[in-house]
Design an enzyme around this catalytic site. Structure first.
Site, PDB file in Angstrom:
ATOM      1  N   ARG A  79       0.861  -1.180   0.000  1.00 43.70           N
ATOM      2  CA  ARG A  79       0.000   0.000   0.000  1.00 43.70           C
ATOM      3  C   ARG A  79       0.903   1.238   0.000  1.00 43.70           C
ATOM      4  O   ARG A  79       2.065   1.178   0.412  1.00 43.70           O
ATOM      5  CB  ARG A  79      -0.904   0.025   1.229  1.00 43.70           C
ATOM      6  CG  ARG A  79      -1.885  -1.143   1.323  1.00 43.70           C
ATOM      7  CD  ARG A  79      -2.750  -0.990   2.572  1.00 43.70           C
ATOM      8  NE  ARG A  79      -3.752  -2.044   2.697  1.00 43.70           N
ATOM      9  CZ  ARG A  79      -3.595  -3.165   3.392  1.00 43.70           C
ATOM     10  NH1 ARG A  79      -2.453  -3.363   4.044  1.00 43.70           N
ATOM     11  NH2 ARG A  79      -4.547  -4.068   3.458  1.00 43.70           N
TER      12      ARG A  79
ATOM     13  N   LYS B  81      -2.726  -1.670   7.555  1.00 44.38           N
ATOM     14  CA  LYS B  81      -3.962  -1.104   8.091  1.00 44.38           C
ATOM     15  C   LYS B  81      -4.169  -1.547   9.533  1.00 44.38           C
ATOM     16  O   LYS B  81      -3.874  -2.684   9.887  1.00 44.38           O
ATOM     17  CB  LYS B  81      -5.158  -1.534   7.239  1.00 44.38           C
ATOM     18  CG  LYS B  81      -5.335  -0.728   5.958  1.00 44.38           C
ATOM     19  CD  LYS B  81      -6.654  -1.070   5.296  1.00 44.38           C
ATOM     20  CE  LYS B  81      -6.924  -0.150   4.106  1.00 44.38           C
ATOM     21  NZ  LYS B  81      -8.231  -0.450   3.479  1.00 44.38           N
TER      22      LYS B  81
ATOM     23  N   HIS C 256      -2.293   2.397  -6.039  1.00 44.04           N
ATOM     24  CA  HIS C 256      -3.070   1.242  -5.582  1.00 44.04           C
ATOM     25  C   HIS C 256      -3.249   0.234  -6.712  1.00 44.04           C
ATOM     26  O   HIS C 256      -3.347  -0.971  -6.469  1.00 44.04           O
ATOM     27  CB  HIS C 256      -4.431   1.689  -5.050  1.00 44.04           C
ATOM     28  CG  HIS C 256      -5.021   0.725  -4.079  1.00 44.04           C
ATOM     29  ND1 HIS C 256      -4.470   0.473  -2.827  1.00 44.04           N
ATOM     30  CD2 HIS C 256      -6.097  -0.100  -4.171  1.00 44.04           C
ATOM     31  CE1 HIS C 256      -5.187  -0.434  -2.202  1.00 44.04           C
ATOM     32  NE2 HIS C 256      -6.174  -0.801  -2.987  1.00 44.04           N
TER      33      HIS C 256
ATOM     34  N   ARG D 222      -0.434  -2.046  -6.782  1.00 44.88           N
ATOM     35  CA  ARG D 222      -0.649  -3.106  -5.788  1.00 44.88           C
ATOM     36  C   ARG D 222      -1.509  -4.211  -6.400  1.00 44.88           C
ATOM     37  O   ARG D 222      -1.215  -5.401  -6.240  1.00 44.88           O
ATOM     38  CB  ARG D 222      -1.312  -2.509  -4.552  1.00 44.88           C
ATOM     39  CG  ARG D 222      -1.783  -3.501  -3.489  1.00 44.88           C
ATOM     40  CD  ARG D 222      -2.239  -2.726  -2.260  1.00 44.88           C
ATOM     41  NE  ARG D 222      -3.151  -3.459  -1.402  1.00 44.88           N
ATOM     42  CZ  ARG D 222      -2.775  -4.290  -0.437  1.00 44.88           C
ATOM     43  NH1 ARG D 222      -1.488  -4.523  -0.239  1.00 44.88           N
ATOM     44  NH2 ARG D 222      -3.661  -4.886   0.337  1.00 44.88           N
TER      45      ARG D 222
ATOM     46  N   TYR E 181      -8.941 -11.583  -7.014  1.00 46.81           N
ATOM     47  CA  TYR E 181      -7.890 -11.899  -7.986  1.00 46.81           C
ATOM     48  C   TYR E 181      -8.144 -13.239  -8.672  1.00 46.81           C
ATOM     49  O   TYR E 181      -7.645 -13.469  -9.775  1.00 46.81           O
ATOM     50  CB  TYR E 181      -6.522 -11.858  -7.307  1.00 46.81           C
ATOM     51  CG  TYR E 181      -6.235 -10.479  -6.780  1.00 46.81           C
ATOM     52  CD1 TYR E 181      -5.987  -9.427  -7.656  1.00 46.81           C
ATOM     53  CD2 TYR E 181      -6.286 -10.200  -5.418  1.00 46.81           C
ATOM     54  CE1 TYR E 181      -5.785  -8.139  -7.190  1.00 46.81           C
ATOM     55  CE2 TYR E 181      -6.081  -8.917  -4.939  1.00 46.81           C
ATOM     56  CZ  TYR E 181      -5.828  -7.897  -5.825  1.00 46.81           C
ATOM     57  OH  TYR E 181      -5.645  -6.623  -5.361  1.00 46.81           O
TER      58      TYR E 181
END
Length: 327
Positions: A172, A196, A271, A274, A307
């Site tokens: 991130r 996070k 992002h 990522r 994904y």
């Protein structure tokens, strides 16, 4: 920065609880405060407790616990509807605010015992639109790395290392900016990042990452680094002002490199890099979905499963591109 003077005491107590007990990050606590302040302003309007026409000017400090006790699930639903009709907020934004409200009322009822009935107990999360993440292909990823290795750019070693870490590790933006040199264990080829919710996780570094980091460290400024609250002296990546690189500077670097390769920076961002790393790992690395969850620092496996949908969608496109498809 949160201005506690504008909040009622019970809201400040909740924010203290999220910091000390739930160990939430400063950004998360700031989001809680913003979401709940907006909710309480709406409650003042709904309960006819203000004549203020400008929503942003509504004062919430005088909202008593007696008013809080009168809030019902219908009032929360009305707030989420208000976000949709008045501010045209997307489902993801409404879901975040619903989560903030749920945690807030759970604290008031089950932790602080300030109210007897939790109106958010049966509050559902707004259904999110499932969209496949945008990402670079393998060829596009290689192109952006080749282009970043540019001797005409005096910061090429730094920028190349940043892009390499994004595309190989799936970091991130905040995680990359927060890396300290001491977080890297070169002998074990790994580093520690804070994700996070202040959650710490280990990222393993491949040869490309180690090489890029070493090349950058050879030219990274050693003198004149600022002593500041951002711990710039220990930061891996520095700006030209010799301080910890900012998120906006990293975003600018990525946007510049994307544009140089002819990619739209409106559709791709830090992002999305990522997302690219995660997609490439899943497609080419034959990585287990649980391992990918660990690498990315996802709290829920459902977040990582997107994904698998990316791979399924590509398989469908491959079938449709078969030259025999339209016979």
């Amino acid at each position: 920065m949160i201005n506690h003077e504008n909040n009622p005491d019970y809201l400040n107590s909740f924010l203290d609880y999220t910091i000390t007990i739930l160990n939430k990050s400063p950004n998360t606590v700031k989001e809680y405060n913003y979401d709940l302040a907006m909710f309480l302003k709406f409650i003042k309007i709904r309960f006819n407790l203000t004549r203020e026409d400008n929503f942003s000017n509504i004062n919430i400090k005088d909202i008593s616990l007696d008013t809080i006790k009168k809030i019902k699930l219908d009032d929360i639903h009305a707030f989420l509807s208000y976000l949709t009709t008045t501010y045209h907020r997307k489902a993801a934004t409404r879901a975040r605010k619903a989560s903030s409200i749920r945690v807030f009322f759970n604290y008031l009822c089950a932790k602080a015992n300030l109210i007897e009935i939790n109106p958010a107990q049966n509050l559902e999360t707004p259904k999110l639109d499932k969209r496949l993440p945008k990402y670079l292909s393998l060829e596009e990823s290689m192109k952006i790395l080749d282009n970043a290795d540019n001797p005409d750019n005096r910061n090429s070693a730094r920028d190349y290392a940043i892009l390499t870490l994004f595309l190989n590790c799936g970091l991130r933006l905040a995680e990359l900016v927060g890396i300290n040199i001491g977080d890297i264990d070169f002998s074990e080829a790994k580093m520690t990042v804070i994700g996070k919710g202040n959650k710490e996780r280990t990222i393993y570094l491949n040869k490309a990452c180690l090489k890029a980091i070493h090349q950058y460290l050879e030219i990274r400024p050693k003198d004149g680094i600022k002593t500041d609250k951002n711990n710039s002296k220990n930061a891996l990546f520095l700006s030209e002002r010799k301080e910890r690189i900012s998120r906006r500077t990293v975003q600018h670097i990525v946007e510049k490199e994307l544009a140089a390769c002819g990619f739209s920076s409106k559709k791709l961002s830090t992002h999305k890099l990522r997302h690219t790393a995660a997609t490439l790992m899943y497609q080419y690395g034959q990585v287990d979905i649980r391992a990918l969850q660990e690498i990315l620092g996802h709290e829920s496996i459902s977040t990582t499963e997107i994904y698998t949908h990316v791979a399924n969608e590509q398989a469908r496109e491959a079938i449709e591109r078969n030259p025999l498809a339209n016979i």
